[in-house]
Design a protein around this motif. Structure first.
Motif, PDB file in Angstrom:
ATOM      1  N   ALA A 165       6.614  -2.230  23.544  1.00 58.36           N
ATOM      2  CA  ALA A 165       7.339  -0.964  23.443  1.00 58.36           C
ATOM      3  C   ALA A 165       8.647  -1.144  22.692  1.00 58.36           C
ATOM      4  CB  ALA A 165       7.599  -0.411  24.840  1.00 58.36           C
ATOM      5  N   ILE A 166       9.253  -2.342  22.822  1.00 60.31           N
ATOM      6  CA  ILE A 166      10.553  -2.568  22.170  1.00 60.31           C
ATOM      7  C   ILE A 166      10.370  -3.087  20.743  1.00 60.31           C
ATOM      8  CG2 ILE A 166      12.712  -3.866  22.289  1.00 60.31           C
ATOM      9  CD1 ILE A 166      12.336  -3.871  25.345  1.00 60.31           C
ATOM     10  N   TRP A 167       9.563  -4.142  20.602  1.00 57.69           N
ATOM     11  CA  TRP A 167       9.467  -4.790  19.287  1.00 57.69           C
ATOM     12  C   TRP A 167       8.228  -4.411  18.492  1.00 57.69           C
ATOM     13  CZ3 TRP A 167      11.358  -7.931  23.424  1.00 57.69           C
ATOM     14  CH2 TRP A 167      12.718  -8.227  23.301  1.00 57.69           C
ATOM     15  N   GLY A 168       7.260  -3.803  19.152  1.00 52.60           N
ATOM     16  CA  GLY A 168       6.030  -3.469  18.439  1.00 52.60           C
ATOM     17  C   GLY A 168       6.179  -2.169  17.676  1.00 52.60           C
ATOM     18  N   TYR A 169       5.293  -1.924  16.744  1.00 57.09           N
ATOM     19  CA  TYR A 169       5.275  -0.629  16.063  1.00 57.09           C
ATOM     20  C   TYR A 169       3.863  -0.328  15.583  1.00 57.09           C
ATOM     21  CZ  TYR A 169       5.985  -3.852  12.156  1.00 57.09           C
ATOM     22  OH  TYR A 169       5.889  -4.900  11.281  1.00 57.09           O
ATOM     23  N   ARG A 170       3.646   0.950  15.320  1.00 54.90           N
ATOM     24  CA  ARG A 170       2.348   1.379  14.797  1.00 54.90           C
ATOM     25  C   ARG A 170       2.587   2.316  13.633  1.00 54.90           C
ATOM     26  NH1 ARG A 170      -1.681   3.987  18.709  1.00 54.90           N
ATOM     27  NH2 ARG A 170      -3.108   3.631  17.005  1.00 54.90           N
ATOM     28  N   GLY A 171       1.757   2.202  12.648  1.00 54.00           N
ATOM     29  CA  GLY A 171       1.947   3.057  11.480  1.00 54.00           C
ATOM     30  C   GLY A 171       0.656   3.258  10.727  1.00 54.00           C
ATOM     31  N   TYR A 172       0.792   3.840   9.551  1.00 55.57           N
ATOM     32  CA  TYR A 172      -0.373   4.228   8.791  1.00 55.57           C
ATOM     33  C   TYR A 172      -0.136   3.892   7.334  1.00 55.57           C
ATOM     34  CZ  TYR A 172      -4.146   7.215   7.150  1.00 55.57           C
ATOM     35  OH  TYR A 172      -5.281   7.699   6.575  1.00 55.57           O
ATOM     36  N   MET A 173      -1.160   3.468   6.657  1.00 53.89           N
ATOM     37  CA  MET A 173      -1.065   3.165   5.232  1.00 53.89           C
ATOM     38  C   MET A 173      -2.330   3.688   4.574  1.00 53.89           C
ATOM     39  SD  MET A 173      -1.037  -0.620   3.519  1.00 53.89           S
ATOM     40  CE  MET A 173       0.642  -1.146   3.722  1.00 53.89           C
ATOM     41  N   ALA A 174      -2.163   4.498   3.541  1.00 51.90           N
ATOM     42  CA  ALA A 174      -3.327   4.988   2.811  1.00 51.90           C
ATOM     43  C   ALA A 174      -3.340   4.311   1.451  1.00 51.90           C
ATOM     44  CB  ALA A 174      -3.259   6.501   2.659  1.00 51.90           C
ATOM     45  N   LEU A 175      -4.478   3.727   1.073  1.00 52.98           N
ATOM     46  CA  LEU A 175      -4.594   3.035  -0.215  1.00 52.98           C
ATOM     47  C   LEU A 175      -5.777   3.604  -0.978  1.00 52.98           C
ATOM     48  CD1 LEU A 175      -4.206  -0.727   0.754  1.00 52.98           C
ATOM     49  CD2 LEU A 175      -2.580   0.659  -0.521  1.00 52.98           C
ATOM     50  N   THR A 176      -5.575   3.824  -2.269  1.00 52.09           N
ATOM     51  CA  THR A 176      -6.725   4.161  -3.100  1.00 52.09           C
ATOM     52  C   THR A 176      -7.226   2.868  -3.726  1.00 52.09           C
ATOM     53  OG1 THR A 176      -5.215   4.627  -4.888  1.00 52.09           O
ATOM     54  CG2 THR A 176      -5.965   6.494  -3.604  1.00 52.09           C
ATOM     55  N   LEU A 177      -8.355   2.970  -4.369  1.00 44.83           N
ATOM     56  CA  LEU A 177      -8.967   1.783  -4.954  1.00 44.83           C
ATOM     57  C   LEU A 177      -7.989   1.106  -5.930  1.00 44.83           C
ATOM     58  CD1 LEU A 177     -11.668   0.280  -4.966  1.00 44.83           C
ATOM     59  CD2 LEU A 177     -12.234   1.553  -7.028  1.00 44.83           C
ATOM     60  N   ASP A 178      -7.869  -0.203  -5.823  1.00 43.86           N
ATOM     61  CA  ASP A 178      -7.021  -1.042  -6.677  1.00 43.86           C
ATOM     62  C   ASP A 178      -5.529  -0.786  -6.465  1.00 43.86           C
ATOM     63  OD1 ASP A 178      -9.200  -2.247  -7.796  1.00 43.86           O
ATOM     64  OD2 ASP A 178      -9.397  -0.704  -9.349  1.00 43.86           O
ATOM     65  N   ASP A 179      -5.220   0.079  -5.540  1.00 46.69           N
ATOM     66  CA  ASP A 179      -3.825   0.374  -5.252  1.00 46.69           C
ATOM     67  C   ASP A 179      -3.289  -0.715  -4.324  1.00 46.69           C
ATOM     68  OD1 ASP A 179      -1.491   1.727  -5.214  1.00 46.69           O
ATOM     69  OD2 ASP A 179      -2.150   3.286  -3.798  1.00 46.69           O
ATOM     70  N   LYS A 180      -1.972  -0.904  -4.346  1.00 43.26           N
ATOM     71  CA  LYS A 180      -1.390  -1.837  -3.385  1.00 43.26           C
ATOM     72  C   LYS A 180      -0.080  -1.275  -2.866  1.00 43.26           C
ATOM     73  CE  LYS A 180       0.401  -4.631  -7.128  1.00 43.26           C
ATOM     74  NZ  LYS A 180       0.263  -5.902  -7.836  1.00 43.26           N
ATOM     75  N   SER A 181       0.280  -1.728  -1.687  1.00 44.45           N
ATOM     76  CA  SER A 181       1.466  -1.165  -1.058  1.00 44.45           C
ATOM     77  C   SER A 181       2.018  -2.144  -0.033  1.00 44.45           C
ATOM     78  CB  SER A 181       1.108   0.159  -0.388  1.00 44.45           C
ATOM     79  OG  SER A 181       2.144   0.562   0.466  1.00 44.45           O
ATOM     80  N   ASN A 182       3.324  -2.039   0.191  1.00 45.18           N
ATOM     81  CA  ASN A 182       3.925  -2.828   1.253  1.00 45.18           C
ATOM     82  C   ASN A 182       4.713  -1.934   2.212  1.00 45.18           C
ATOM     83  OD1 ASN A 182       6.050  -2.180  -0.312  1.00 45.18           O
ATOM     84  ND2 ASN A 182       6.932  -4.235  -0.407  1.00 45.18           N
ATOM     85  N   ALA A 183       4.436  -0.624   2.160  1.00 44.93           N
ATOM     86  CA  ALA A 183       5.182   0.295   3.029  1.00 44.93           C
ATOM     87  C   ALA A 183       4.219   0.976   3.984  1.00 44.93           C
ATOM     88  CB  ALA A 183       5.905   1.337   2.180  1.00 44.93           C
ATOM     89  N   ILE A 184       4.627   1.103   5.223  1.00 44.37           N
ATOM     90  CA  ILE A 184       3.800   1.859   6.156  1.00 44.37           C
ATOM     91  C   ILE A 184       4.615   3.016   6.714  1.00 44.37           C
ATOM     92  CG2 ILE A 184       2.194   0.040   6.788  1.00 44.37           C
ATOM     93  CD1 ILE A 184       3.857  -0.575   9.188  1.00 44.37           C
ATOM     94  N   ASP A 185       3.910   4.110   6.998  1.00 45.66           N
ATOM     95  CA  ASP A 185       4.548   5.273   7.621  1.00 45.66           C
ATOM     96  C   ASP A 185       4.470   5.099   9.125  1.00 45.66           C
ATOM     97  OD1 ASP A 185       4.920   6.620   5.147  1.00 45.66           O
ATOM     98  OD2 ASP A 185       2.774   7.073   5.161  1.00 45.66           O
ATOM     99  N   LEU A 186       5.612   4.987   9.771  1.00 40.65           N
ATOM    100  CA  LEU A 186       5.610   4.796  11.214  1.00 40.65           C
ATOM    101  C   LEU A 186       5.374   6.123  11.912  1.00 40.65           C
ATOM    102  CD1 LEU A 186       8.463   2.235  11.841  1.00 40.65           C
ATOM    103  CD2 LEU A 186       6.029   1.853  11.527  1.00 40.65           C
ATOM    104  N   ARG A 187       5.061   6.018  13.197  1.00 40.88           N
ATOM    105  CA  ARG A 187       4.780   7.202  14.007  1.00 40.88           C
ATOM    106  C   ARG A 187       5.934   8.204  13.999  1.00 40.88           C
ATOM    107  NH1 ARG A 187       0.640   6.897  17.991  1.00 40.88           N
ATOM    108  NH2 ARG A 187      -1.164   6.369  16.743  1.00 40.88           N
TER     109      ARG A 187
END
Lengths: 482, 467
Positions: free
Chosen positions: A187-209
């Motif tokens: 609850a303190i240090w954990g997190y949950r998020g979402y990442m949407a990728l299209t084909l051949d796309d790359k990312s290092n950012a996630i959208d948190l709750r």
């Protein structure tokens, strides 16, 4: 009256460690949790739906009491914390007694114990030695390994089984603390998020709750994704091929699917969705050269990519409408599905200049323009797809799983193992008779245990009878010999 | 065949009568079923196996009830045999289902009921063998029979699993849940028997049964339509699924008149409760007699309501208040209302059995002390299973959604169930709670289980919506 004279810290300790407090807290937790399932909860429900369900005044009250997010409210967390405290204190209060049972088994009963034990019998014996030996054989016949207590001629027997069962409650409570501890860490240090990728796309950012973004120290790239269907069209399987890049170097690669995540540096990437982006992924065309009609070749166009047809001419995708509809004089798309695709190509030729032309897959699949050195024929297209990844970081989960396993063990110990103890002590009863005192105690299930004890006593009596018979035979033999 | 059985058994009203009658019924029904199956050319299908299991469970129910009322030992032997045979065919049906579907049968309410019945029969046999509580079947086998009837009404085709459900851990989770809930059901039955043996007054049972019935019918009354009809979920017969009007909004049809009728039944089950309170407050014994009479009338009305519901909902098209046009509905679309109605009839029957045959029941049941210990022992089985069920569910959720605990209603209620039983165990072990208080606790625990199983799915839909 005595309780009122106790010091205040002692009284606080007593209150916090009592079972009554524990039960009260348990009931409060139950009520709070139930409330959290009946009242619509904030992060899960849309704000509009909340407004529809409750009047503004009610909503204000609910929000003020944090009743719209019970499970993350300070009072619910404090309730759980108090429950933990109660478990710890109650265990500390009772543990020393139980630990004595466990660490120093009571092997040699004293006179007081001999008279006070509820379950015991006295069997007359001829001699100390023969009595104890008969008991030992009976013990062994019932599958127990008796210990000799005392030395030389004057020893008694002690046998026990499942001593560890005494600790069951502590194992269970410890496991509960482990689980709650793991939950708190997450609850303190954990997190949950979402990442949407299209084909051949790359990312290092996630959208948190909570709507913020988090940047990861590494990058994830999608090398492919897809869906497999059952015959009736409902989805059977979603998959994505993912690669992890660190400093531009590929360090891990995995094909994930639902229930089969990618794990890297404690972060887990779950397949959670798959769908069309509404954008085209690739278009296959046939380009026919005007100068040399025999020289036609197929090409695949991707958005934002120039394809050179010869040294002189390049083509690129200028616009794409997946489901074309003309509304007045406006071009619109009715949906994201490629039901009526319209493709605009931009052709750049050094000799002929720039041209744009439209291709309509459904009704004008062949495009011809005087200013273009090539004609184009539409073959087919593939829509762009995105893969939805659920990202979660839960450093405390291992404590939770360890706690679950420990709790399974603890409950087994608590319900299915009974600490049983047997003693066999040769003593002189009050009337100067030599008897074998046989006693037993069980930590629970006393009714069933009594039956087992009776069986042991019967076995000992039989052994003693056999003994006497054997002695008589020996005596008779001696007499005959004399 | 049936006539011969009657002719033979009539002159000798001995303990054999019911056994012979039931065996002949079973043989007759099996024979006709066999002929039908041969005619259709398919012998070992799941439907046929379930039908055979239903016949056998039904026979076991009749025999167990006969045993519960008369206490003739021969009945229970025959009932045991029928339960064993029914269990075997049920096992075959489960195995067949597993083989056809390619996954253990836990993914739809149909498959879960199938597994639940199997577990219930297994536990009945176990408790009877191990603890010699022969009367347990009097409570569990009617539940099993009614569940098999319910199974016959539910859509049974093998549906493909959505990706999230394709996990071994899910199967472990659900099988543990079924086992745990079955153990809780048995502990509930034992606690009830304890209360009978503990000389709890019959009118208290009247009040409790009426309160349960009232909650069922109040639940159904939430579907009351101002026009006097009953709102039910529309059912697409072709696609065998619920019809959605918009995203997350089900299309509802209004079955006319049914709403008024259910209101009448609601009033009828309310009367005995009101009379009971009136009688206890003013200490009027005759009011209790009237309460029991009113209860009997209410029970009859419930049976009529059940029949009316089945007849009206099984076929026909009805208008909807949301959109123009006529839509079909089906019993499959309202499994919880059906379960509530059937459960109400069943509870009423059990109360009437107690009312009319209490002294026989008391003679037949084990002693109060034995039942008290047995209740504790079944919870001693159920509680670890409940714990493992929650742990397996958390592990599965963690692998599927990336979070082992998200406080969705089903999870929260599973936790509440766990906490209630944990409270029971603490009171029993540390406070030495025995007897009536412990029995009440066990009953509350099972009520919470029922709410977790039915109520949460029905009232509070969360992530578990497809279960």
């Amino acid at each position: 009256m005595a309780s009122q004279h106790r010091s205040i810290p002692r009284r606080i300790w007593k209150t916090l460690s009592s079972v009554a407090t524990g039960i009260t807290l348990l009931i409060l937790t139950v009520i709070a949790s139930a409330a959290g399932t009946f009242i619509l909860q904030r992060p899960l429900t849309d704000p509009e739906q909340m407004l529809k369900a409750y009047s503004p005044a009610t909503l204000r009250w609910l929000d003020a009491g944090q009743l719209t997010d019970v499970f993350h409210s300070w009072w619910f967390v404090s309730l759980l914390a108090l429950l933990c405290l109660n478990i710890v204190f109650a265990s500390l209060e009772r543990f020393p007694t139980v630990w004595r049972y466990f660490s120093r088994p009571y092997r040699r009963p004293d006179a007081h114990f001999l008279t006070g034990l509820p379950l015991h019998v006295e069997i007359p014996v001829r001699s100390t030695r023969s009595g104890v030996e008969a008991a030992e054989r009976a013990f062994r016949r019932l599958g127990m390994k008796p210990q000799h207590v005392g030395s030389g001629e004057e020893f008694s027997l002690y046998a026990e089984r499942h001593r560890f069962a005494r600790l069951a409650a502590y194992v269970v409570h410890l496991s509960l603390l482990l689980i709650l501890g793991g939950g708190i860490v997450d609850a303190i240090w954990g997190y949950r998020g979402y990442m949407a990728l299209t084909l051949d796309d790359k990312s290092n950012a996630i959208d948190l709750r909570d709507g913020t973004k988090k940047t990861l120290p590494f990058t994830v790239r999608c090398d492919g994704a897809g869906q497999e269907n059952y015959a009736d069209g409902s989805p059977r399987r979603w998959w994505s091929r993912l690669a992890v890049l660190e400093d531009g170097r590929e360090v891990k690669r995995k094909e994930i699917e639902v229930n089969e995540p990618l794990v890297y540096r404690g972060l887990r990437f779950f397949q959670s969705g798959y769908g069309s982006t509404g954008q085209v992924g690739s278009i296959r065309l046939l380009a026919v050269s005007k100068k040399d009609p025999a020289n036609s070749h197929e090409l695949v166009l991707h958005p934002g990519e120039n394809v050179s047809l010869d040294g002189d001419t390049e083509v690129r995708l200028a616009a794409f409408v997946p489901d074309l509809v003309i509304n007045g004089n406006q071009i619109e798309s009715r949906s994201d599905q490629p039901n009526n695709p319209a493709i605009q190509l931009a052709i750049r030729s050094k000799a002929a200049g720039d041209t744009r032309l439209w291709l309509f897959a459904n009704f004008q699949a062949f495009a011809h323009s005087n200013s273009s050195p090539y004609d184009f024929k539409y073959k087919d297209l593939a829509m762009g797809y995105f893969t939805g990844l659920q990202v979660s970081y839960e450093p405390g989960q291992w404590a939770v799983w360890a706690g679950c396993i420990l709790m399974g063990i603890g409950l087994m110990m608590a319900f299915y193992f009974v600490h049983i103890r047997y003693w066999a002590v040769p003593v002189n009863d009050g009337r100067g008779r030599l008897v074998l005192w046989v006693g037993a105690a069980a930590s629970k299930n006393r009714e069933q245990f009594e039956e087992r004890f009776r069986r042991l006593v019967r076995e000992i009596e039989q052994e003693l009878k056999a003994n006497t018979a054997a002695e008589r035979r020996v005596k008779a033999a001696a007499l005959v010999g004399a | 065949m049936m006539e011969r059985a009657k002719a033979e058994s009539h002159p000798v009203p001995s303990g054999n009568m019911l056994t012979v009658l039931v065996s002949l019924c079973v043989v007759f029904l099996l024979f006709t079923a066999f002929l039908g199956a041969v005619k259709r050319g398919e012998l070992f299908t799941e439907q046929n196996l379930l039908y055979v299991a239903l016949i056998l469970y039904g026979a076991a129910t009749v025999l167990y009830l006969g045993f519960g009322v008369t206490g003739i030992h021969r009945y229970v032997q025959a009932a045991s045999l029928a339960t064993w045979l029914g269990f075997l065919t049920n096992t075959l049906a489960v195995g067949h289902r597993w083989y056809i579907a390619g996954h253990p049968p836990f993914s739809s309410i149909y498959e879960m009921l199938l597994s639940f019945v199997w577990t219930l029969a297994a536990l009945t046999i176990f408790v009877e063998r191990r603890y010699h509580v022969q009367v347990i079947g009097t409570v569990t086998m009617p539940i099993a029979t009614l569940s098999v009837i319910l199974i016959q009404l539910l859509p049974s085709e093998v549906r493909p699993l959505v990706p999230a459900l394709q996990s071994t851990w899910l199967h472990i989770h659900v099988s543990l849940a079924m086992l745990a809930y079955a153990a809780c059901a048995v502990s509930f039955a034992l606690a009830m028997m304890f209360l009978i043996q503990d000389r709890l007054r019959t009118e208290t049972f009247l009040a409790a049964t009426s309160a349960f019935l009232l909650s069922v019918y109040i639940g159904i009354a939430t579907r009351f339509d101002p026009s006097g009809g009953l709102r039910l979920i529309a059912w697409d017969a072709q696609g065998k699924q619920e019809i959605f009007f918009a995203e997350k909004t089900r299309l509802m049809v209004v079955v006319p008149e049914l709403g008024w009728f259910f209101f009448l039944v609601l009033a009828a089950v309310l009367v005995p409760l009101v009379l009971y309170f009136w009688a206890t407050m003013n200490r009027i014994g005759s009011a209790l007699t009237w309460a029991n009479r009113a209860f009997f009338v209410g029970a009859l009305l419930q049976v009529v309501a059940l029949i009316a519901f089945i007849l009206r909902v099984r076929e026909g098209v009805y208008p909807s208040s949301q959109v123009e046009g006529l839509f079909a509905t089906n019993l499959s679309a309202s499994p919880f209302i059906l379960a509530g109605l059937v459960g109400g009839v069943f509870a009423s029957m059990l109360y009437l059995l107690l009312l009319w045959r209490r002294s026989d029941l008391e003679r037949m049941l084990p002693s109060a002390d034995t039942l008290d210990v047995l209740t504790y022992k079944t919870i001693g089985i159920g509680f670890p299973l409940l714990t493992l069920m929650i742990a397996a569910g958390a592990y599965w959720a963690n692998r599927t959604w990336g979070s082992y605990w998200s406080w969705d209603p089903k999870e929260t209620w599973a936790l509440i169930t766990w906490l209630v039983y944990a409270g029971y165990l603490h009171m029993r072990i540390t406070r030495g709670w025995r007897g009536r208080r412990a029995a009440y606790f066990a009953i509350i625990g099972f009520a919470v289980v029922l709410f977790t199983f039915f109520g949460v799915t029905y009232l509070l839909r969360g992530l578990h919506a497809y279960a």
